[in-house]
Design a protein around this motif. Structure first.
Motif, mmCIF file in Angstrom:
data_model
loop_
_atom_site.group_PDB
_atom_site.id
_atom_site.type_symbol
_atom_site.label_atom_id
_atom_site.label_comp_id
_atom_site.label_asym_id
_atom_site.label_seq_id
_atom_site.Cartn_x
_atom_site.Cartn_y
_atom_site.Cartn_z
ATOM 1 N N LEU A 216 22.570 28.414 2.608
ATOM 2 C CA LEU A 216 22.720 29.843 2.369
ATOM 3 C C LEU A 216 21.748 30.584 3.277
ATOM 4 O O LEU A 216 20.548 30.343 3.240
ATOM 5 C CB LEU A 216 22.426 30.177 0.910
ATOM 6 N N THR A 217 22.249 31.481 4.112
ATOM 7 C CA THR A 217 21.403 32.184 5.065
ATOM 8 C C THR A 217 21.731 33.666 5.084
ATOM 9 O O THR A 217 22.812 34.097 4.694
ATOM 10 C CB THR A 217 21.592 31.622 6.493
ATOM 11 N N ARG A 218 20.757 34.418 5.556
ATOM 12 C CA ARG A 218 20.943 35.856 5.731
ATOM 13 C C ARG A 218 20.411 36.231 7.106
ATOM 14 O O ARG A 218 19.309 35.819 7.487
ATOM 15 C CB ARG A 218 20.180 36.634 4.661
ATOM 16 N N ALA A 219 21.187 36.979 7.874
ATOM 17 C CA ALA A 219 20.777 37.435 9.192
ATOM 18 C C ALA A 219 20.509 38.929 9.146
ATOM 19 O O ALA A 219 21.431 39.740 9.053
ATOM 20 C CB ALA A 219 21.849 37.112 10.230
ATOM 21 N N GLY A 220 19.250 39.290 9.162
ATOM 22 C CA GLY A 220 18.889 40.703 9.118
ATOM 23 C C GLY A 220 19.314 41.354 7.826
ATOM 24 O O GLY A 220 19.073 40.840 6.733
ATOM 25 N N SER A 221 19.984 42.497 7.921
ATOM 26 C CA SER A 221 20.408 43.248 6.739
ATOM 27 C C SER A 221 21.844 42.924 6.337
ATOM 28 O O SER A 221 22.390 43.556 5.434
ATOM 29 C CB SER A 221 20.281 44.755 7.011
ATOM 30 N N THR A 222 22.460 41.956 6.984
ATOM 31 C CA THR A 222 23.852 41.621 6.674
ATOM 32 C C THR A 222 23.932 40.810 5.392
ATOM 33 O O THR A 222 22.929 40.328 4.867
ATOM 34 C CB THR A 222 24.490 40.821 7.817
ATOM 35 N N ALA A 223 25.135 40.668 4.893
ATOM 36 C CA ALA A 223 25.336 39.904 3.668
ATOM 37 C C ALA A 223 25.010 38.427 3.895
ATOM 38 O O ALA A 223 25.099 37.925 5.014
ATOM 39 C CB ALA A 223 26.783 40.052 3.200
ATOM 40 N N GLN A 224 24.615 37.770 2.839
ATOM 41 C CA GLN A 224 24.340 36.347 2.923
ATOM 42 C C GLN A 224 25.637 35.588 3.176
ATOM 43 O O GLN A 224 26.683 35.948 2.652
ATOM 44 C CB GLN A 224 23.712 35.857 1.615
ATOM 45 N N HIS A 225 25.552 34.539 3.970
ATOM 46 C CA HIS A 225 26.725 33.698 4.153
ATOM 47 C C HIS A 225 26.340 32.252 3.852
ATOM 48 O O HIS A 225 25.235 31.814 4.124
ATOM 49 C CB HIS A 225 27.330 33.835 5.549
ATOM 50 N N ARG A 226 27.285 31.554 3.275
ATOM 51 C CA ARG A 226 27.052 30.169 2.889
ATOM 52 C C ARG A 226 27.965 29.254 3.704
ATOM 53 O O ARG A 226 29.150 29.516 3.852
ATOM 54 C CB ARG A 226 27.338 29.972 1.398
ATOM 55 N N VAL A 239 33.749 12.550 11.408
ATOM 56 C CA VAL A 239 34.444 13.807 11.175
ATOM 57 C C VAL A 239 33.479 14.795 10.513
ATOM 58 O O VAL A 239 32.755 14.437 9.585
ATOM 59 C CB VAL A 239 35.675 13.608 10.268
ATOM 60 N N THR A 240 33.489 16.032 10.996
ATOM 61 C CA THR A 240 32.658 17.093 10.422
ATOM 62 C C THR A 240 33.547 18.254 10.004
ATOM 63 O O THR A 240 34.330 18.770 10.814
ATOM 64 C CB THR A 240 31.615 17.597 11.434
ATOM 65 N N VAL A 241 33.431 18.658 8.743
ATOM 66 C CA VAL A 241 34.140 19.818 8.214
ATOM 67 C C VAL A 241 33.099 20.875 7.858
ATOM 68 O O VAL A 241 32.129 20.580 7.144
ATOM 69 C CB VAL A 241 34.951 19.465 6.951
ATOM 70 N N GLN A 242 33.274 22.088 8.354
ATOM 71 C CA GLN A 242 32.379 23.201 8.000
ATOM 72 C C GLN A 242 33.209 24.356 7.460
ATOM 73 O O GLN A 242 34.182 24.778 8.092
ATOM 74 C CB GLN A 242 31.558 23.665 9.208
ATOM 75 N N TYR A 243 32.787 24.847 6.300
ATOM 76 C CA TYR A 243 33.521 25.918 5.631
ATOM 77 C C TYR A 243 32.515 27.000 5.254
ATOM 78 O O TYR A 243 31.567 26.752 4.518
ATOM 79 C CB TYR A 243 34.215 25.350 4.396
ATOM 80 N N THR A 244 32.732 28.223 5.771
ATOM 81 C CA THR A 244 31.769 29.315 5.609
ATOM 82 C C THR A 244 32.417 30.527 4.968
ATOM 83 O O THR A 244 33.554 30.872 5.304
ATOM 84 C CB THR A 244 31.179 29.733 6.977
ATOM 85 N N GLU A 245 31.684 31.170 4.082
ATOM 86 C CA GLU A 245 32.132 32.436 3.506
ATOM 87 C C GLU A 245 31.015 33.462 3.629
ATOM 88 O O GLU A 245 29.847 33.158 3.355
ATOM 89 C CB GLU A 245 32.503 32.287 2.034
ATOM 90 N N GLN A 246 31.385 34.678 4.030
ATOM 91 C CA GLN A 246 30.439 35.796 4.081
ATOM 92 C C GLN A 246 31.055 36.994 3.370
ATOM 93 O O GLN A 246 32.001 37.601 3.865
ATOM 94 C CB GLN A 246 30.084 36.180 5.516
#
Length: 276
Positions: A216-226, A239-246
């Motif tokens: 879970l990260t936050r870049a500056g004032s933007t919403a957190q994304h996981r 195999v690498t699967v990456q799934y992100t939501e912001q």
């Protein structure tokens, strides 16, 4: 009697030629019982799937709900994905998808890496085990006392115990020990922490070895994304699967459980596809 020396000389020359032919034979000097070097077996996989077609459309519709409200032509472009630039499609391929919605944006990526050993004494599987082990070590998964990660690079230490993920699953922005008075005095939170099973961890029954990371990260004032990552090895393919939501709103935190369940389900489907 004058001809006998000539006959003797001719016989000597013939014998010398016969001895010389043995010297030219590469097997002439081989000794019985000398060891024979056998090349390590190749990996199971010689090719990789077409990455942008590896995920069924129905699965993409579930993972990228923001595309549902788009015109059909735009939906098709979203679901087609964008292939990762690669210079050797027999060794590494990948694909990326993205959908935006008023409430959140989601990104999905998959990568296939086919590991080949160029050392005849090292099999493709053993080399892939080393590559996978470095990825697992870099993730610094938290480990419980007495539990050793299943695969680590040859000659290296296992992943450090007590590694802290960038974001704690469940909505908090950092991982911290439980303050619940009912927690075990030894420090174990088993049975008291509802998010214990959502932390970065090794996964069972997925390929030959697998792990899940949750950040879970936050870049500056933007919403957190996981971002939930599932990495697994099957024979000489990783195999690498990456799934992100912001989320669109700064106050909202993406749900770990949903992202993890969907990322794992996709990884298991990909593993089954490779096994076919």
């Amino acid at each position: 009697m004058a001809y006998v020396p000539g006959v003797a000389l001719l016989l000597a020359l013939v014998a010398g030629c016969s001895a010389g032919s043995d010297a030219d034979d590469p097997d002439a000097d081989s000794k019985p019982g000398s060891p024979t070097v056998t090349a390590a077996p190749p990996g199971k996989y010689r090719t990789l799937p077409e990455s942008c077609r590896a995920v069924p459309r129905a699965t993409l519709e579930d993972l990228l709900p923001g595309a549902a409200g788009l015109p059909e032509e735009q939906q098709d472009r979203v679901y087609e994905g964008t292939a990762t630039v690669t210079y050797d499609t027999d060794r590494k391929v990948g694909c990326r998808w993205k959908s935006d919605a008023p409430d959140a944006s989601r990104n999905l990526s998959i990568d296939f890496e086919r590991v080949v050993s160029y050392d005849p004494a090292v099999s493709d599987d053993d080399r892939a085990r080393e590559v996978y082990g470095r990825k697992q070590e870099a993730a610094a998964l938290p480990t419980a006392a007495g539990v050793t990660p299943s695969e680590t690079p040859s000659g290296s230490a296992s992943a450090p115990a007590g590694g802290t993920p960038s974001g704690s699953p469940g909505g908090t922005s950092s991982a911290s020990p439980s303050t619940d008075p009912s927690a075990d005095p030894s420090g174990s939170t088993t049975g008291t922490d509802p998010d214990a099973d959502l932390r970065p961890r090794l996964l069972d029954e997925l390929g030959d070895a697998a792990f899940l990371d949750d950040e879970l990260t936050r870049a500056g004032s933007t919403a957190q994304h996981r971002t939930v990552s599932v990495v697994f090895r099957t024979s000489n393919v990783i195999v690498t699967v990456q799934y992100t939501e912001q989320p669109a709103r700064v106050t909202e935190v993406p749900d770990s459980r949903e992202l993890q369940e969907k990322a794992q389900a996709l990884a298991r489907n990909l593993a089954e596809t490779l096994s076919d």
